[in-house]
Design a protein around this motif. Sequence first.
Motif, PDB file in Angstrom:
ATOM      1  N   ARG A   1       0.832  -1.200   0.000  1.00  0.00           N
ATOM      2  CA  ARG A   1       0.000   0.000   0.000  1.00  0.00           C
ATOM      3  C   ARG A   1       0.868   1.251   0.000  1.00  0.00           C
ATOM      4  O   ARG A   1       1.745   1.419   0.843  1.00  0.00           O
ATOM      5  N   PRO A   2       0.641   2.166  -0.953  1.00  0.00           N
ATOM      6  CA  PRO A   2       1.433   3.401  -1.017  1.00  0.00           C
ATOM      7  C   PRO A   2       0.986   4.395   0.052  1.00  0.00           C
ATOM      8  O   PRO A   2      -0.113   4.298   0.601  1.00  0.00           O
ATOM      9  N   ALA A   3       1.858   5.352   0.328  1.00  0.00           N
ATOM     10  CA  ALA A   3       1.536   6.376   1.325  1.00  0.00           C
ATOM     11  C   ALA A   3       0.360   7.224   0.861  1.00  0.00           C
ATOM     12  O   ALA A   3      -0.457   7.667   1.669  1.00  0.00           O
ATOM     13  N   GLU A   4       0.276   7.457  -0.440  1.00  0.00           N
ATOM     14  CA  GLU A   4      -0.836   8.204  -1.023  1.00  0.00           C
ATOM     15  C   GLU A   4      -1.625   7.267  -1.923  1.00  0.00           C
ATOM     16  O   GLU A   4      -1.061   6.638  -2.808  1.00  0.00           O
ATOM     17  N   ARG A   5      -2.927   7.187  -1.715  1.00  0.00           N
ATOM     18  CA  ARG A   5      -3.747   6.240  -2.469  1.00  0.00           C
ATOM     19  C   ARG A   5      -3.795   6.549  -3.959  1.00  0.00           C
ATOM     20  O   ARG A   5      -4.124   5.683  -4.771  1.00  0.00           O
ATOM     21  N   SER A   6      -3.440   7.773  -4.323  1.00  0.00           N
ATOM     22  CA  SER A   6      -3.435   8.142  -5.737  1.00  0.00           C
ATOM     23  C   SER A   6      -2.208   7.600  -6.464  1.00  0.00           C
ATOM     24  O   SER A   6      -2.147   7.621  -7.690  1.00  0.00           O
ATOM     25  N   LYS A   7      -1.231   7.131  -5.709  1.00  0.00           N
ATOM     26  CA  LYS A   7       0.008   6.611  -6.280  1.00  0.00           C
ATOM     27  C   LYS A   7      -0.121   5.114  -6.552  1.00  0.00           C
ATOM     28  O   LYS A   7      -0.923   4.419  -5.934  1.00  0.00           O
ATOM     29  N   PRO A   8       0.673   4.577  -7.498  1.00  0.00           N
ATOM     30  CA  PRO A   8       0.647   3.125  -7.740  1.00  0.00           C
ATOM     31  C   PRO A   8       1.217   2.367  -6.541  1.00  0.00           C
ATOM     32  O   PRO A   8       1.977   2.932  -5.738  1.00  0.00           O
ATOM     33  N   GLN A   9       0.849   1.110  -6.417  1.00  0.00           N
ATOM     34  CA  GLN A   9       1.346   0.298  -5.315  1.00  0.00           C
ATOM     35  C   GLN A   9       2.860   0.161  -5.394  1.00  0.00           C
ATOM     36  O   GLN A   9       3.446   0.155  -6.473  1.00  0.00           O
ATOM     37  N   TYR A  10       3.498   0.055  -4.227  1.00  0.00           N
ATOM     38  CA  TYR A  10       4.932  -0.166  -4.174  1.00  0.00           C
ATOM     39  C   TYR A  10       5.215  -1.638  -4.476  1.00  0.00           C
ATOM     40  O   TYR A  10       4.455  -2.523  -4.086  1.00  0.00           O
ATOM     41  N   VAL A  11       6.328  -1.884  -5.159  1.00  0.00           N
ATOM     42  CA  VAL A  11       6.748  -3.255  -5.460  1.00  0.00           C
ATOM     43  C   VAL A  11       7.963  -3.569  -4.595  1.00  0.00           C
ATOM     44  O   VAL A  11       8.912  -2.779  -4.524  1.00  0.00           O
ATOM     45  N   ALA A  12       7.935  -4.713  -3.928  1.00  0.00           N
ATOM     46  CA  ALA A  12       9.027  -5.067  -3.023  1.00  0.00           C
ATOM     47  C   ALA A  12       9.293  -6.567  -3.036  1.00  0.00           C
ATOM     48  O   ALA A  12       8.429  -7.360  -3.386  1.00  0.00           O
ATOM     49  N   ARG A  13      10.506  -6.922  -2.654  1.00  0.00           N
ATOM     50  CA  ARG A  13      10.861  -8.332  -2.480  1.00  0.00           C
ATOM     51  C   ARG A  13      11.082  -8.594  -0.996  1.00  0.00           C
ATOM     52  O   ARG A  13      11.820  -7.858  -0.334  1.00  0.00           O
ATOM     53  N   ILE A  14      10.432  -9.613  -0.480  1.00  0.00           N
ATOM     54  CA  ILE A  14      10.540  -9.930   0.945  1.00  0.00           C
ATOM     55  C   ILE A  14      11.878 -10.599   1.231  1.00  0.00           C
ATOM     56  O   ILE A  14      12.243 -11.591   0.601  1.00  0.00           O
ATOM     57  N   GLU A  15      12.603 -10.036   2.197  1.00  0.00           N
ATOM     58  CA  GLU A  15      13.887 -10.594   2.608  1.00  0.00           C
ATOM     59  C   GLU A  15      13.752 -11.459   3.860  1.00  0.00           C
ATOM     60  O   GLU A  15      14.412 -12.484   3.989  1.00  0.00           O
TER      61      GLU A  15
END
Length: 217
Positions: free
Chosen positions: A32-46
Amino acid sequence: MAKGKAPRRTLDSYTLRNINKTIKAGDCVLMRPAERSKPQYVARIERIEADARGGNVKVHVRWYYRPEESIGGRRQFHGSKEVFLSDHYDVQSADTIEAKCTVHSFKSYTKLDAVGNDDFFCRFEYNSATGAFNPDRVAVYCKCEMPYNPDDLMVQCEGCSDWFHPACIEMTAEEVKLLDHYFCETCLSDDPKKLQNSLASSVDLDTKVDAKKRRRR
């Protein structure tokens, strides 16, 4: 006497009840991004960790940056689903994970029959402090000498095997899709015999395009 931090333990996996998916280290997720108008963040779980009771679950992540989030910004050859594996690590609540996704290698991505909303690709690692990329150069194609963008239609020369954008060879996308053979200007000048094949293909192309126009009337 001050109390020490409560011990935390590493989890092999964790089931997200809000999306009914199980995550583990190495999985890629949309957060979930900090601002809902922004695209979702992409991450790799470490790593995944929880408190002694199994609650307050946190995920240690390594962020993927979208081209527009990098210092140089988005460029013409960047694909719409392209992300860069950054050196930016973080710790987030597992509750911020909204979906699982797949970050493919560039080669694997170009072989997909269909690209879904949860499909991305990565061909660069990115240094968030300096803006440097690894590798710092990739193969370029066409007269414009640009890296390959998998979103763009290209046609391959049967002589030199280079790839060309329709606009760079003064053709439309529709014309390129109907080609049976294509030889670039350089290959045609090196071997006049290829010109005959190219001209024959061009005549056939004109027939196909004309027939297609007639069918539309």
